[in-house]
Design an enzyme around this catalytic site. Structure first.
Site, PDB file in Angstrom:
ATOM      1  N   CYS A 197      11.613  55.012  29.538  1.00 55.41           N
ATOM      2  CA  CYS A 197      11.795  55.178  30.992  1.00 55.41           C
ATOM      3  C   CYS A 197      11.081  56.442  31.432  1.00 55.41           C
ATOM      4  CB  CYS A 197      13.294  55.266  31.291  1.00 55.41           C
ATOM      5  SG  CYS A 197      13.664  55.911  32.934  1.00 55.41           S
ATOM      6  N   GLU A 204      19.495  60.709  31.229  1.00 55.33           N
ATOM      7  CA  GLU A 204      20.385  60.511  32.370  1.00 55.33           C
ATOM      8  C   GLU A 204      21.373  61.674  32.410  1.00 55.33           C
ATOM      9  OE1 GLU A 204      19.441  57.521  30.861  1.00 55.33           O
ATOM     10  OE2 GLU A 204      18.510  56.699  32.657  1.00 55.33           O
ATOM     11  N   HIS A 207      14.302  48.839  43.644  1.00 54.31           N
ATOM     12  CA  HIS A 207      14.473  49.332  42.277  1.00 54.31           C
ATOM     13  C   HIS A 207      14.511  48.172  41.286  1.00 54.31           C
ATOM     14  CE1 HIS A 207      14.751  52.498  39.528  1.00 54.31           C
ATOM     15  NE2 HIS A 207      15.965  52.252  39.103  1.00 54.31           N
ATOM     16  N   CYS A 218       8.799  48.164  34.611  1.00 53.10           N
ATOM     17  CA  CYS A 218       8.654  49.122  33.498  1.00 53.10           C
ATOM     18  C   CYS A 218       9.019  48.475  32.164  1.00 53.10           C
ATOM     19  CB  CYS A 218       9.534  50.340  33.742  1.00 53.10           C
ATOM     20  SG  CYS A 218      11.313  49.980  33.758  1.00 53.10           S
ATOM     21  N   THR A 231      18.987  59.091  36.338  1.00 51.80           N
ATOM     22  CA  THR A 231      17.763  59.051  35.535  1.00 51.80           C
ATOM     23  C   THR A 231      16.816  60.182  35.933  1.00 51.80           C
ATOM     24  OG1 THR A 231      17.949  56.676  35.278  1.00 51.80           O
ATOM     25  CG2 THR A 231      15.759  57.605  35.022  1.00 51.80           C
ATOM     26  N   CYS A 250      10.482  56.344  39.327  1.00 54.89           N
ATOM     27  CA  CYS A 250      10.555  55.223  40.276  1.00 54.89           C
ATOM     28  C   CYS A 250      11.731  55.334  41.247  1.00 54.89           C
ATOM     29  CB  CYS A 250      10.678  53.892  39.549  1.00 54.89           C
ATOM     30  SG  CYS A 250      10.015  53.910  37.908  1.00 54.89           S
ATOM     31  N   GLU A 293      20.021  50.094  30.102  1.00 59.35           N
ATOM     32  CA  GLU A 293      19.574  50.298  31.477  1.00 59.35           C
ATOM     33  C   GLU A 293      19.082  49.000  32.088  1.00 59.35           C
ATOM     34  OE1 GLU A 293      16.618  53.108  32.843  1.00 59.35           O
ATOM     35  OE2 GLU A 293      17.903  52.891  34.599  1.00 59.35           O
ATOM     36  N   TYR A 332      11.764  47.424  37.786  1.00 59.28           N
ATOM     37  CA  TYR A 332      12.000  47.080  36.390  1.00 59.28           C
ATOM     38  C   TYR A 332      10.822  46.336  35.756  1.00 59.28           C
ATOM     39  CZ  TYR A 332      16.356  49.404  35.835  1.00 59.28           C
ATOM     40  OH  TYR A 332      17.276  50.410  35.704  1.00 59.28           O
TER      41      TYR A 332
HETATM   42 FE1  SF4 Z   1      13.122  54.231  34.377  1.00 58.01          FE
HETATM   43 FE2  SF4 Z   1      12.297  51.740  34.749  1.00 58.01          FE
HETATM   44 FE3  SF4 Z   1      14.204  52.799  36.335  1.00 58.01          FE
HETATM   45 FE4  SF4 Z   1      11.633  53.572  36.488  1.00 58.01          FE
HETATM   46  S1  SF4 Z   1      12.491  51.552  36.969  1.00 58.01           S
HETATM   47  S2  SF4 Z   1      13.410  54.881  36.510  1.00 58.01           S
HETATM   48  S3  SF4 Z   1      11.027  53.538  34.358  1.00 58.01           S
HETATM   49  S4  SF4 Z   1      14.336  52.369  34.151  1.00 58.01           S
HETATM   50 FE    FE Z   2      16.991  52.690  36.468  1.00 57.19          FE
END
Ligand code: SF4
Ligand code: FE
Length: 487
Positions: free
Chosen positions: A105, A262, A297, A303, A196, A109, A451, A301
């Site tokens: 992570c 976190e 958000h 990510c 986060t 974001c 997460e 994801y």
């Molecule tokens: Fe982390 Fe993914 Fe959330 Fe971005 S979207 S803060 S990389 S978990």
């Molecule tokens: Fe998150």
């Protein structure tokens, strides 16, 4: 940032800017004196720094940067308000790229999603109540963009008894709320959990956590503060295997460079000046802010697709090191992992491609598809992780430590008996297994698995949104028409 048409910090400037902050951070019961250089926190700072580093690389410029709609300057995409469907699609691609380059992570974001949601909600509140929130917000946004800041988007309250509304809680601080109104601002108290990247952030943007009624209006508050404002305390969350980062040698960490973190963020009677307040008791907009932030958000994801790329690459490598890559069931498992990962990619691209312009001018994702995407994220990474562990074999959890491998007493035995293919050094086999362990069970499993389950809302939150967004009546109508039902 020498050119005044470009507002991009370098990774080094980002790190230096963090050193200037005076954050109150606790970990293992003690105040962390040097946050930036702390062995446990530093990998997470490295991951955020990648969002700065890539923005300066010509091959990534198109994904990582954008043109500010308020100043016309070149800015980091993480500070940008989406101005088109193309911007939304690039956001998804940027998430996959960073996930694949960090394997964890990268934290930035949440702030981007908070900024975009507030750009719409402040506009809509002003339209209804004649307030000035949007003007305030845009001024704040310009500051964030010009200084290329990391914002922590803070939504999740501790929530206490889930069966009670905020004002009914035995302890009202379980939802962050206004405790005093002053001439020049407000005083707030409460906490935000699971934040986060909190201690890698310059700013913290607070939003309410659920939709609210009039009785809860003191809890319907949104604002931004510098992360080192007096009265804010950060308490770091633990991660499985976190103290491996304190050990000598780096093989047992799995991921040598990057990580996430976190923290619980406590606001103990913190003063917020009016020019940083973006919602004040307009409880009827709290649900909209939650929903719009959450949908953005859930798109973010993307990510996990990038982290999935890393895990698939690691599983294939482990199979090759074992000499098992040609077995048909191994090949099929790799195909399945790719199928699941690319299905996830479809979701984050689709909700962006089906995005639209809101009255404020901000482009917003398709809510239904963003929620479907996140619902898939609560499942597929677990299956991809299961397959990676299947391919890796039991050595994944019985492998002795790096120190044993380097020991003059037993190292030779380990190197002899834990060799796979004769032409592959045992150390490489250990490294790839430790990476799979890191992503599926260690520090990065926080980001890749748990997460994926709970971040941006737990699975049930998406199911509620899916139920609300689908047009069931229309589906019934077409079904009935095709089989000749007339009612
Ligand atoms: Fe982390 Fe993914 Fe959330 Fe971005 S979207 S803060 S990389 S978990
Ligand atoms: Fe998150």
């Amino acid at each position: 940032m020498k050119n005044d048409r470009i507002a991009l910090k370098t990774a080094e400037e980002y790190e230096e800017s963090l050193r200037k902050l005076n954050l109150v951070v606790y970990m293992f019961g003690e105040r962390v004196k040097n946050v930036v250089d702390d062995s446990i926190i530093r990998p997470s700072m490295n991951a955020v720094a990648m969002t700065y580093k890539l923005a300066h690389m010509p091959e990534y410029e198109d994904l990582m940067t954008a043109t500010s709609h308020i100043t016309g300057k070149r800015i980091n995409r993480f500070c940008h308000i989406h101005q088109s469907v193309d911007d939304l699609v690039k956001k998804s691609k940027m998430g996959r790229l960073l996930g694949s380059l960090t394997g964890c992570c990268f934290q930035r974001c949440v702030g981007m999603d908070a900024l975009n949601a507030l750009s719409m909600v402040t506009y809509d509140i002003d339209k209804k109540y004649g307030t000035q929130y949007n003007k305030r917000f845009l001024k704040y946004l310009e500051y964030v963009q010009n200084n290329d800041l990391v914002c922590d988007g803070a939504m999740t309250d501790p929530k206490g008894n889930r069966g009670l509304a905020p004002h009914q809680q035995a302890d009202p601080d379980l939802f962050l709320h206004v405790v005093e109104e002053k001439k020049d601002g407000i005083v707030v108290r409460g906490a935000k959990a699971h934040q986060t990247g909190a201690v890698n952030s310059h700013e913290i943007i607070v939003m309410p956590t659920i939709s609210m009624r009039e009785e809860d209006k003191d809890f319907a508050v949104s604002f931004a503060l510098p992360s080192d404002t007096e009265g804010i305390t950060y308490i770091m969350g633990r991660q499985s295997c976190d103290t491996r980062k304190l050990e000598e040698g780096a093989i047992d960490r799995g991921n040598q460079l990057f990580g996430g973190h976190e923290a619980l963020v406590v606001f103990d009677n913190v003063f917020v000046p009016w020019d940083r307040v973006f919602m004040y008791k307009e409880y009827d907009f709290s649900g909209q802010l939650v929903e719009q932030f959450a949908s953005y958000h859930r798109q973010s994801y993307a990510c996990k697709v990038g982290v999935g790329d890393v895990l698939i690459g690691a599983a294939q490598t482990a199979a090759e090191y074992n000499g098992a890559e040609k077995a048909s069931h191994v090949k099929d498992k790799i195909i399945e992992m790719n199928h699941l990962n690319e299905t996830l990619y479809c979701g984050c691209i689709a909700c962006a491609a089906e995005g639209h312009r809101e009255p404020s001018g901000t482009y917003y994702v398709n809510t239904l598809l963003a929620n479907v995407h996140k619902q898939n994220i609560t499942r597929f990474p677990y299956e991809i992780a299961r397959l990676a562990q299947d391919i890796a074999g039991g050595l994944l959890v019985t492998l002795p430590s790096e120190k044993d491998f380097k020991s003059p007493l037993v190292g030779n035995w380990l190197n002899k008996y834990y060799r796979g293919r004769a032409d592959v050094p045992t150390e490489n086999r250990c490294r790839i297994l430790r990476l799979i362990e890191n992503i599926t069970m260690g520090t990065a499993a926080v980001g890749y698995l748990t997460e994926s389950m709970h971040g941006a809302g737990s699975p049930q939150a998406q199911r509620i949104m899916i139920a609300r967004q689908v047009n069931l009546k229309q589906k019934q109508k077409v079904a009935k028409r095709l089989c000749g039902i007339e009612e």
